[in-house]
Motif scaffolding. Structure first.
Motif, mmCIF file in Angstrom:
data_model
loop_
_atom_site.group_PDB
_atom_site.id
_atom_site.type_symbol
_atom_site.label_atom_id
_atom_site.label_comp_id
_atom_site.label_asym_id
_atom_site.label_seq_id
_atom_site.Cartn_x
_atom_site.Cartn_y
_atom_site.Cartn_z
ATOM 1 N N HIS A 138 0.835 -1.201 0.000
ATOM 2 C CA HIS A 138 0.000 0.000 0.000
ATOM 3 C C HIS A 138 0.869 1.251 0.000
ATOM 4 N N ASN A 139 1.838 1.293 0.918
ATOM 5 C CA ASN A 139 2.702 2.467 1.015
ATOM 6 C C ASN A 139 3.630 2.588 -0.184
ATOM 7 N N LEU A 140 4.082 1.459 -0.740
ATOM 8 C CA LEU A 140 4.947 1.508 -1.927
ATOM 9 C C LEU A 140 4.207 2.080 -3.127
ATOM 10 N N VAL A 141 2.972 1.655 -3.324
ATOM 11 C CA VAL A 141 2.169 2.176 -4.440
ATOM 12 C C VAL A 141 1.952 3.675 -4.270
ATOM 13 N N LYS A 142 1.606 4.099 -3.070
ATOM 14 C CA LYS A 142 1.350 5.522 -2.826
ATOM 15 C C LYS A 142 2.625 6.349 -2.950
ATOM 16 N N ALA A 143 3.770 5.830 -2.513
ATOM 17 C CA ALA A 143 5.044 6.539 -2.659
ATOM 18 C C ALA A 143 5.421 6.648 -4.135
ATOM 19 N N THR A 144 5.187 5.592 -4.903
ATOM 20 C CA THR A 144 5.463 5.619 -6.342
ATOM 21 C C THR A 144 4.579 6.650 -7.030
ATOM 22 N N PHE A 145 3.314 6.731 -6.632
ATOM 23 C CA PHE A 145 2.414 7.736 -7.194
ATOM 24 C C PHE A 145 2.875 9.144 -6.846
ATOM 25 N N ASN A 146 3.355 9.340 -5.605
ATOM 26 C CA ASN A 146 3.886 10.658 -5.230
ATOM 27 C C ASN A 146 5.059 11.038 -6.123
#
Length: 171
Positions: A138-146
């Motif tokens: 979850h956090n990896l996907v959101k960090a990649t989106f950022n």
């Protein structure tokens, strides 16, 4: 640094969905354990448009379908130049940190798990990526989106500064 979110309309798009992660969640009640499923899904047209969504339901297929619907509501446009990203980018979300670096043609997507799904859905074919810290999908996907949201191509920079395109490179 503030970034503007580049929203995209979903009409006339051929979106492909990729399941990043699915988890069985347990709720303990006085009658016993109740199981449900949580799915994180990434959708993209492999041409610069991508989105992610989270779906929760009592069945796996329903959770994935809800995740896809949520992802279609959160689409963004990402600048892709010759199959790679315009510049290096670092971003964080929670405990996850990601670093993206442009790569020459033929390199491929050098990224792990959750980051790979996002980058391939965008349509990036050549990139070097590193994740540090938490490996929580979850956090990896959101960090990649950022990181993808903070990317800017030369044309956007020129427009933002109010100068001609060749002045961006020549100073």
């Amino acid at each position: 640094m503030s970034t503007s979110i580049r929203k995209v309309k979903t009409t006339d798009l051929e979106l492909k969905d990729r399941l990043v992660s699915i988890q069985r969640v347990t709720k303990v009640t006085k009658g016993g354990r109740t199981f449900s499923f949580s799915a994180i899904v990434v959708v993209g047209d492999e041409n610069g448009i991508v989105g992610y969504g989270l779906g929760k339901a009592n069945e796996v297929t329903t959770a994935i379908a809800k995740g896809v619907e949520d992802a279609k509501k959160n689409l963004i446009r990402v600048p892709v130049l010759k199959g790679t990203i315009p510049h290096e980018q670092y971003a964080k979300f929670g405990g996850a940190s990601v670093f993206l670096k442009p790569a020459s043609s033929g390199t491929g997507v050098k990224a792990g798990g959750a980051m790979r799904a996002v980058l391939e859905s965008v349509g990036i074919h050549d990139v070097l990526a590193k994740s540090k810290g938490s490996s929580n999908p979850h956090n990896l996907v959101k960090a990649t989106f950022n990181a993808l949201l903070e990317l800017r191509d030369a044309y956007t920079v020129a427009q933002h500064r109010g100068v001609e395109l060749n002045k961006v490179f020549n100073g």
